[in-house]
Design a protein around this motif. Structure first.
Motif, short mmCIF file in Angstrom:
data_model
loop_
_atom_site.label_atom_id
_atom_site.label_comp_id
_atom_site.label_asym_id
_atom_site.label_seq_id
_atom_site.Cartn_x
_atom_site.Cartn_y
_atom_site.Cartn_z
N ALA A 1 0.84 -1.19 0.00
CA ALA A 1 0.00 0.00 0.00
C ALA A 1 0.88 1.25 0.00
CB ALA A 1 -0.92 0.00 1.22
N ILE A 2 0.38 2.28 -0.63
CA ILE A 2 1.10 3.55 -0.77
C ILE A 2 0.12 4.69 -0.50
CG2 ILE A 2 2.24 5.09 -2.43
CD1 ILE A 2 2.95 2.55 -4.05
N GLY A 3 0.57 5.67 0.25
CA GLY A 3 -0.21 6.89 0.38
C GLY A 3 -1.13 6.91 1.58
N ASP A 4 -2.16 7.75 1.49
CA ASP A 4 -3.04 7.99 2.63
C ASP A 4 -3.68 6.71 3.17
OD1 ASP A 4 -2.48 10.64 2.20
OD2 ASP A 4 -4.52 11.22 1.63
N VAL A 5 -3.89 5.74 2.29
CA VAL A 5 -4.57 4.52 2.71
C VAL A 5 -3.78 3.77 3.78
CG1 VAL A 5 -3.56 2.99 0.96
CG2 VAL A 5 -5.89 2.57 1.81
N ALA B 1 1.25 9.27 8.31
CA ALA B 1 1.62 10.62 7.87
C ALA B 1 1.03 10.95 6.50
CB ALA B 1 3.14 10.77 7.86
N PRO B 2 -0.26 11.28 6.41
CA PRO B 2 -0.91 11.47 5.12
C PRO B 2 -0.50 12.77 4.42
CG PRO B 2 -2.44 12.00 6.88
CD PRO B 2 -1.19 11.48 7.53
N PHE B 3 0.70 12.74 3.86
CA PHE B 3 1.25 13.88 3.13
C PHE B 3 1.78 13.40 1.79
CE2 PHE B 3 2.00 15.02 7.63
CZ PHE B 3 1.20 16.15 7.70
N THR B 4 1.87 14.31 0.85
CA THR B 4 2.34 13.98 -0.50
C THR B 4 3.72 13.33 -0.49
OG1 THR B 4 1.03 15.77 -1.42
CG2 THR B 4 2.88 14.98 -2.75
N HIS B 5 4.67 13.91 0.29
CA HIS B 5 6.02 13.36 0.27
C HIS B 5 6.07 11.95 0.86
CE1 HIS B 5 6.97 17.55 -0.52
NE2 HIS B 5 8.21 17.22 -0.80
N THR B 6 5.18 11.66 1.81
CA THR B 6 5.12 10.30 2.36
C THR B 6 4.71 9.32 1.26
OG1 THR B 6 4.35 11.29 4.42
CG2 THR B 6 4.22 8.89 4.25
N ALA B 7 3.67 9.71 0.49
CA ALA B 7 3.21 8.83 -0.59
C ALA B 7 4.31 8.60 -1.62
CB ALA B 7 1.97 9.44 -1.25
N HIS B 8 5.05 9.66 -1.98
CA HIS B 8 6.15 9.51 -2.94
C HIS B 8 7.21 8.55 -2.38
CE1 HIS B 8 5.35 13.67 -5.00
NE2 HIS B 8 4.39 12.79 -5.20
N ARG C 1 7.98 16.93 5.44
CA ARG C 1 6.58 17.34 5.61
C ARG C 1 6.46 18.72 4.96
NH1 ARG C 1 9.04 15.66 10.40
NH2 ARG C 1 9.65 17.78 10.83
N ALA C 2 5.54 18.84 4.02
CA ALA C 2 5.38 20.13 3.34
C ALA C 2 3.94 20.58 3.47
CB ALA C 2 5.76 20.02 1.87
N VAL C 3 3.77 21.87 3.71
CA VAL C 3 2.43 22.45 3.74
C VAL C 3 2.34 23.41 2.56
CG1 VAL C 3 0.71 23.67 5.09
CG2 VAL C 3 2.45 22.28 6.24
N TYR C 4 1.41 23.11 1.64
CA TYR C 4 1.31 23.87 0.39
C TYR C 4 0.49 25.13 0.61
CZ TYR C 4 3.04 19.47 -1.40
OH TYR C 4 3.79 18.35 -1.62
N ILE C 5 1.13 26.07 1.27
CA ILE C 5 0.55 27.38 1.47
C ILE C 5 1.48 28.39 0.81
CG2 ILE C 5 -0.74 26.85 3.57
CD1 ILE C 5 1.66 27.82 5.18
#
Ligand SMILES: Cc1cc2nc3c(=O)[nH]c(=O)nc-3n(C[C@H](O)[C@H](O)[C@H](O)COP(=O)(O)OP(=O)(O)OC[C@H]3O[C@@H](n4cnc5c(N)ncnc54)[C@H](O)[C@@H]3O)c2cc1C
Length: 118
Positions: free
Chosen positions: A8-12, A16-23, A47-51
């Motif tokens: 499994a990959i990503g939020d599932v 740590a449900p973040f984009t970089h974790t999924a990558h 960990r990145a926050v897209y703001i």
């Protein structure tokens, strides 16, 4: 990551449900499917926050480093001291690096500003 022969990959995954974790998890799964045995190690996943401006960190913050018994050395720099930031018209922001003087190892970084998430 994988249990009972299911990857499994990503939020599932619930980790740590973040984009970089999924990558990162994608790279770990791809390595294992390619025949290497790679375990996920989340200590250095950013960990990145897209703001705007973007905020990103990896590893320890000052607070978590001290909670872990470290007394980190802290170095700070303004992003406007880099050529890229000025070229891209994003001269505001800062970078903070933490090092463990006991092991001479970088243990954390936090950045805010243009392209910090990169
Ligand atoms: C509002 C919001 C803000 C966020 N901000 C940030 C942030 O600042 N920084 C950060 O790192 N992360 C942020 N995230 C989290 C980030 O988007 C996720 O962690 C990342 O996208 C997880 O990737 P993923 O592949 O697991 O899931 P997703 O990117 O959600 O991809 C899942 C894909 O599966 C598809 N799908 C679902 N069900 C099915 C099905 N039955 N059949 C076929 N396809 C299906 C979906 O359409 C989707 O394309 C944010 C999320 C949200 C919702």
């Amino acid at each position: 990551m994988g249990t009972h022969d299911v990857w499994a990959i990503g939020d599932v995954t619930g980790i740590a449900p973040f984009t970089h974790t999924a990558h990162y998890q994608g790279r770990v799964v791809a390595a294992n499917l390619s025949g290497r045995t790679v375990d996920a190690d989340y200590r250095a996943v950013p960990r990145a926050v897209y703001i705007a401006p973007a905020l990103a960190s990896v590893g320890h913050t000052v607070v978590t480093a001290r909670a872990a018994g470290l007394e980190p050395l802290v170095a700070r720099a303004q992003v406007n001291q880099t050529v890229r930031a000025n070229t891209e018209g994003a001269p505001d922001g800062w970078l903070m690096l933490l090092a463990d003087p006991g092991t001479a190892t970088l243990v954390g970084a936090t950045a805010m500003g243009g392209a910090a998430e990169e």
